[in-house]
Design an enzyme around this catalytic site. Structure first.
Site, PDB file in Angstrom:
ATOM      1  N   TRP A  11       0.819  -1.200   0.000  1.00 50.78           N
ATOM      2  CA  TRP A  11       0.000   0.000   0.000  1.00 50.78           C
ATOM      3  C   TRP A  11       0.860   1.260   0.000  1.00 50.78           C
ATOM      4  CZ3 TRP A  11      -3.475   2.317  -2.019  1.00 50.78           C
ATOM      5  CH2 TRP A  11      -4.385   3.211  -1.441  1.00 50.78           C
ATOM      6  N   TYR A  47       6.332  -6.905  -3.478  1.00 50.74           N
ATOM      7  CA  TYR A  47       4.908  -6.673  -3.234  1.00 50.74           C
ATOM      8  C   TYR A  47       4.124  -6.230  -4.468  1.00 50.74           C
ATOM      9  CZ  TYR A  47       6.089  -6.918   1.735  1.00 50.74           C
ATOM     10  OH  TYR A  47       6.535  -7.338   2.966  1.00 50.74           O
ATOM     11  N   GLY A 131     -10.071   4.366   2.821  1.00 46.57           N
ATOM     12  CA  GLY A 131     -11.081   4.179   1.790  1.00 46.57           C
ATOM     13  C   GLY A 131     -10.932   2.852   1.077  1.00 46.57           C
ATOM     14  N   SER A 133      -9.682   0.483  -1.258  1.00 48.56           N
ATOM     15  CA  SER A 133      -8.518   0.554  -2.145  1.00 48.56           C
ATOM     16  C   SER A 133      -7.633  -0.673  -2.007  1.00 48.56           C
ATOM     17  CB  SER A 133      -7.696   1.810  -1.800  1.00 48.56           C
ATOM     18  OG  SER A 133      -7.491   1.899  -0.397  1.00 48.56           O
ATOM     19  N   LYS A 186     -14.233  -2.980   9.434  1.00 45.21           N
ATOM     20  CA  LYS A 186     -14.528  -3.647   8.150  1.00 45.21           C
ATOM     21  C   LYS A 186     -13.661  -4.873   7.937  1.00 45.21           C
ATOM     22  CE  LYS A 186     -10.779  -2.131   5.683  1.00 45.21           C
ATOM     23  NZ  LYS A 186      -9.917  -2.855   4.723  1.00 45.21           N
ATOM     24  N   ASP A 239     -15.495   0.865   1.958  1.00 42.82           N
ATOM     25  CA  ASP A 239     -14.398  -0.046   2.295  1.00 42.82           C
ATOM     26  C   ASP A 239     -14.927  -1.397   2.746  1.00 42.82           C
ATOM     27  OD1 ASP A 239     -11.735  -0.637   2.408  1.00 42.82           O
ATOM     28  OD2 ASP A 239     -11.264   0.672   4.085  1.00 42.82           O
ATOM     29  N   SER A 249      -8.921  -9.341  -1.215  1.00 44.47           N
ATOM     30  CA  SER A 249      -8.991  -9.067   0.220  1.00 44.47           C
ATOM     31  C   SER A 249      -8.363 -10.192   1.033  1.00 44.47           C
ATOM     32  CB  SER A 249     -10.451  -8.886   0.651  1.00 44.47           C
ATOM     33  OG  SER A 249     -10.575  -8.911   2.054  1.00 44.47           O
ATOM     34  N   VAL A 274      -0.005  -9.931   6.297  1.00 45.17           N
ATOM     35  CA  VAL A 274      -0.779  -9.525   7.464  1.00 45.17           C
ATOM     36  C   VAL A 274      -2.247  -9.359   7.070  1.00 45.17           C
ATOM     37  CG1 VAL A 274      -1.157  -7.685   9.155  1.00 45.17           C
ATOM     38  CG2 VAL A 274       1.174  -8.386   8.551  1.00 45.17           C
TER      39      VAL A 274
END
Length: 328
Positions: A11, A47, A131, A133, A186, A239, A249, A274
């Site tokens: 990220w 990554y 958000g 993403s 979430k 999200d 996810s 993680v």
């Protein structure tokens, strides 16, 4: 604007790539060997191997140099896990303008990011960027919308200046509490949805779970001081839908594997990354209990994670709850 991104995970790297379309960006990696490999390859092969870097993106393993890069009028973006947010904030001087990307509660204290910042850097201009993403899609230049939340409107506008460009849209919010609660809860609810899908419970069940999960998220957020409307936005409903249904996810994947009968230890080993919902669930439950907030789905997920209930037994327990009015 000069931007420093602290943390070279997926990220952090994705946002660094996005910001470097218009700004000078320095990405900090803790591991010197990883930093050198990225510098040579001009991409994060660990990554985000498919995302080539713009010329304006540089990498360093020197944390002080990274912070100095963005100290005057720039922006520091913390892309570490929640467990490292406190120490990272403590390493910065109060004059930095800072956003963090991590989602969840601090395990040892039960604090959200803005509460940690208030403890260790009370004079710092700080906020959260969150958000719906997935890093891979942001790095690939696919359309994405984020929310920058801070009580300081000028700081929120700085995030817009840094990241709002091309396929990336950034909205602003004065409600970091709501944005952070949405980001934390979430992930737990995505595990629940993965379990339901893994058990083959159908699309009706998925829709019901997401909707009632949103109610749980909202109740907890309001109890912590959030604005209810925040949970109908990007960091709440947006999200939640993405993390609960998207194939990228990690938290949803945890639920799917648990439903297949894998142990939590084997599930995490299979995942290799993680999944914040696994670590956030206990803190969310403890916070809800302290505030007397009803969160049956979240409690059921924690029962599965701790082995107190099997996935199917947890579903059975939820289905036996008494009928009631639909309230948030």
């Amino acid at each position: 604007m000069r931007v420093a991104v602290l943390g070279a995970g997926a990220w952090g790297t994705a946002l660094a790539v996005a910001a470097a379309q218009r700004h000078e960006v320095l990405l900090w990696a803790r591991d010197a060997a990883q930093a050198e490999a990225m510098r040579t390859a001009r991409r994060n092969t660990r990554y985000l191997p498919d995302a080539a870097w713009p010329d304006a993106l540089q990498v360093s393993s020197d944390a002080a140099a990274a912070v100095a890069h963005a100290r005057r009028g720039g922006l520091v973006v913390i892309g570490t896990p929640m467990s490292a947010l406190r120490s990272t904030l403590m390493s910065l001087d109060a004059g930095c303008r800072v956003f963090w990307l991590c989602k969840g509660f601090e395990a040892a204290t039960g604090l959200l990011g803005h509460q940690i910042a208030a403890q260790v850097q009370p004079d710092m201009a700080a906020g959260v960027l969150s958000g719906p993403s997935f890093a891979q899609e942001v790095a690939a230049g696919l359309p994405t919308a984020l929310v920058a939340a801070s009580p300081d409107p000028a700081l929120a506008d700085a995030a817009v200046e840094a990241f709002h460009h091309g396929a990336l849209r950034v909205y602003t919010s004065p409600d970091p509490i709501g944005v952070e609660v949405g980001g934390a809860v979430k992930n737990v609810l995505a595990i629940a949805t993965g379990i339901a899908d893994g058990l083959g419970l159908g699309l009706n069940a998925r829709a019901a779970l997401i909707t009632r999960g949103l109610a749980e998220m909202t109740r907890l957020g309001v109890a912590l001081g959030a604005q209810p409307a925040t949970f109908m936005g990007l960091a709440g409903l947006g999200d939640l839908v993405l993390t609960a249904t998207g194939d990228l996810s990690r938290n949803r994947r945890v639920g799917l594997l648990l439903a297949q009968g894998q142990s939590l230890a084997d599930t995490l080993a299979t995942l290799g990354h993680v999944a914040e919902g696994v670590y956030s669930a206990a803190t969310v439950v403890a916070t809800a209990q302290r505030l007397n907030v009803e969160m049956p789905l979240t409690f059921a997920v924690q029962d599965v994670l701790t082995g107190r209930l099997s996935p199917r037994a947890a579903v059975g327990q939820l289905m036996q709850r008494e009928a009631r009015s639909e309230v948030f």
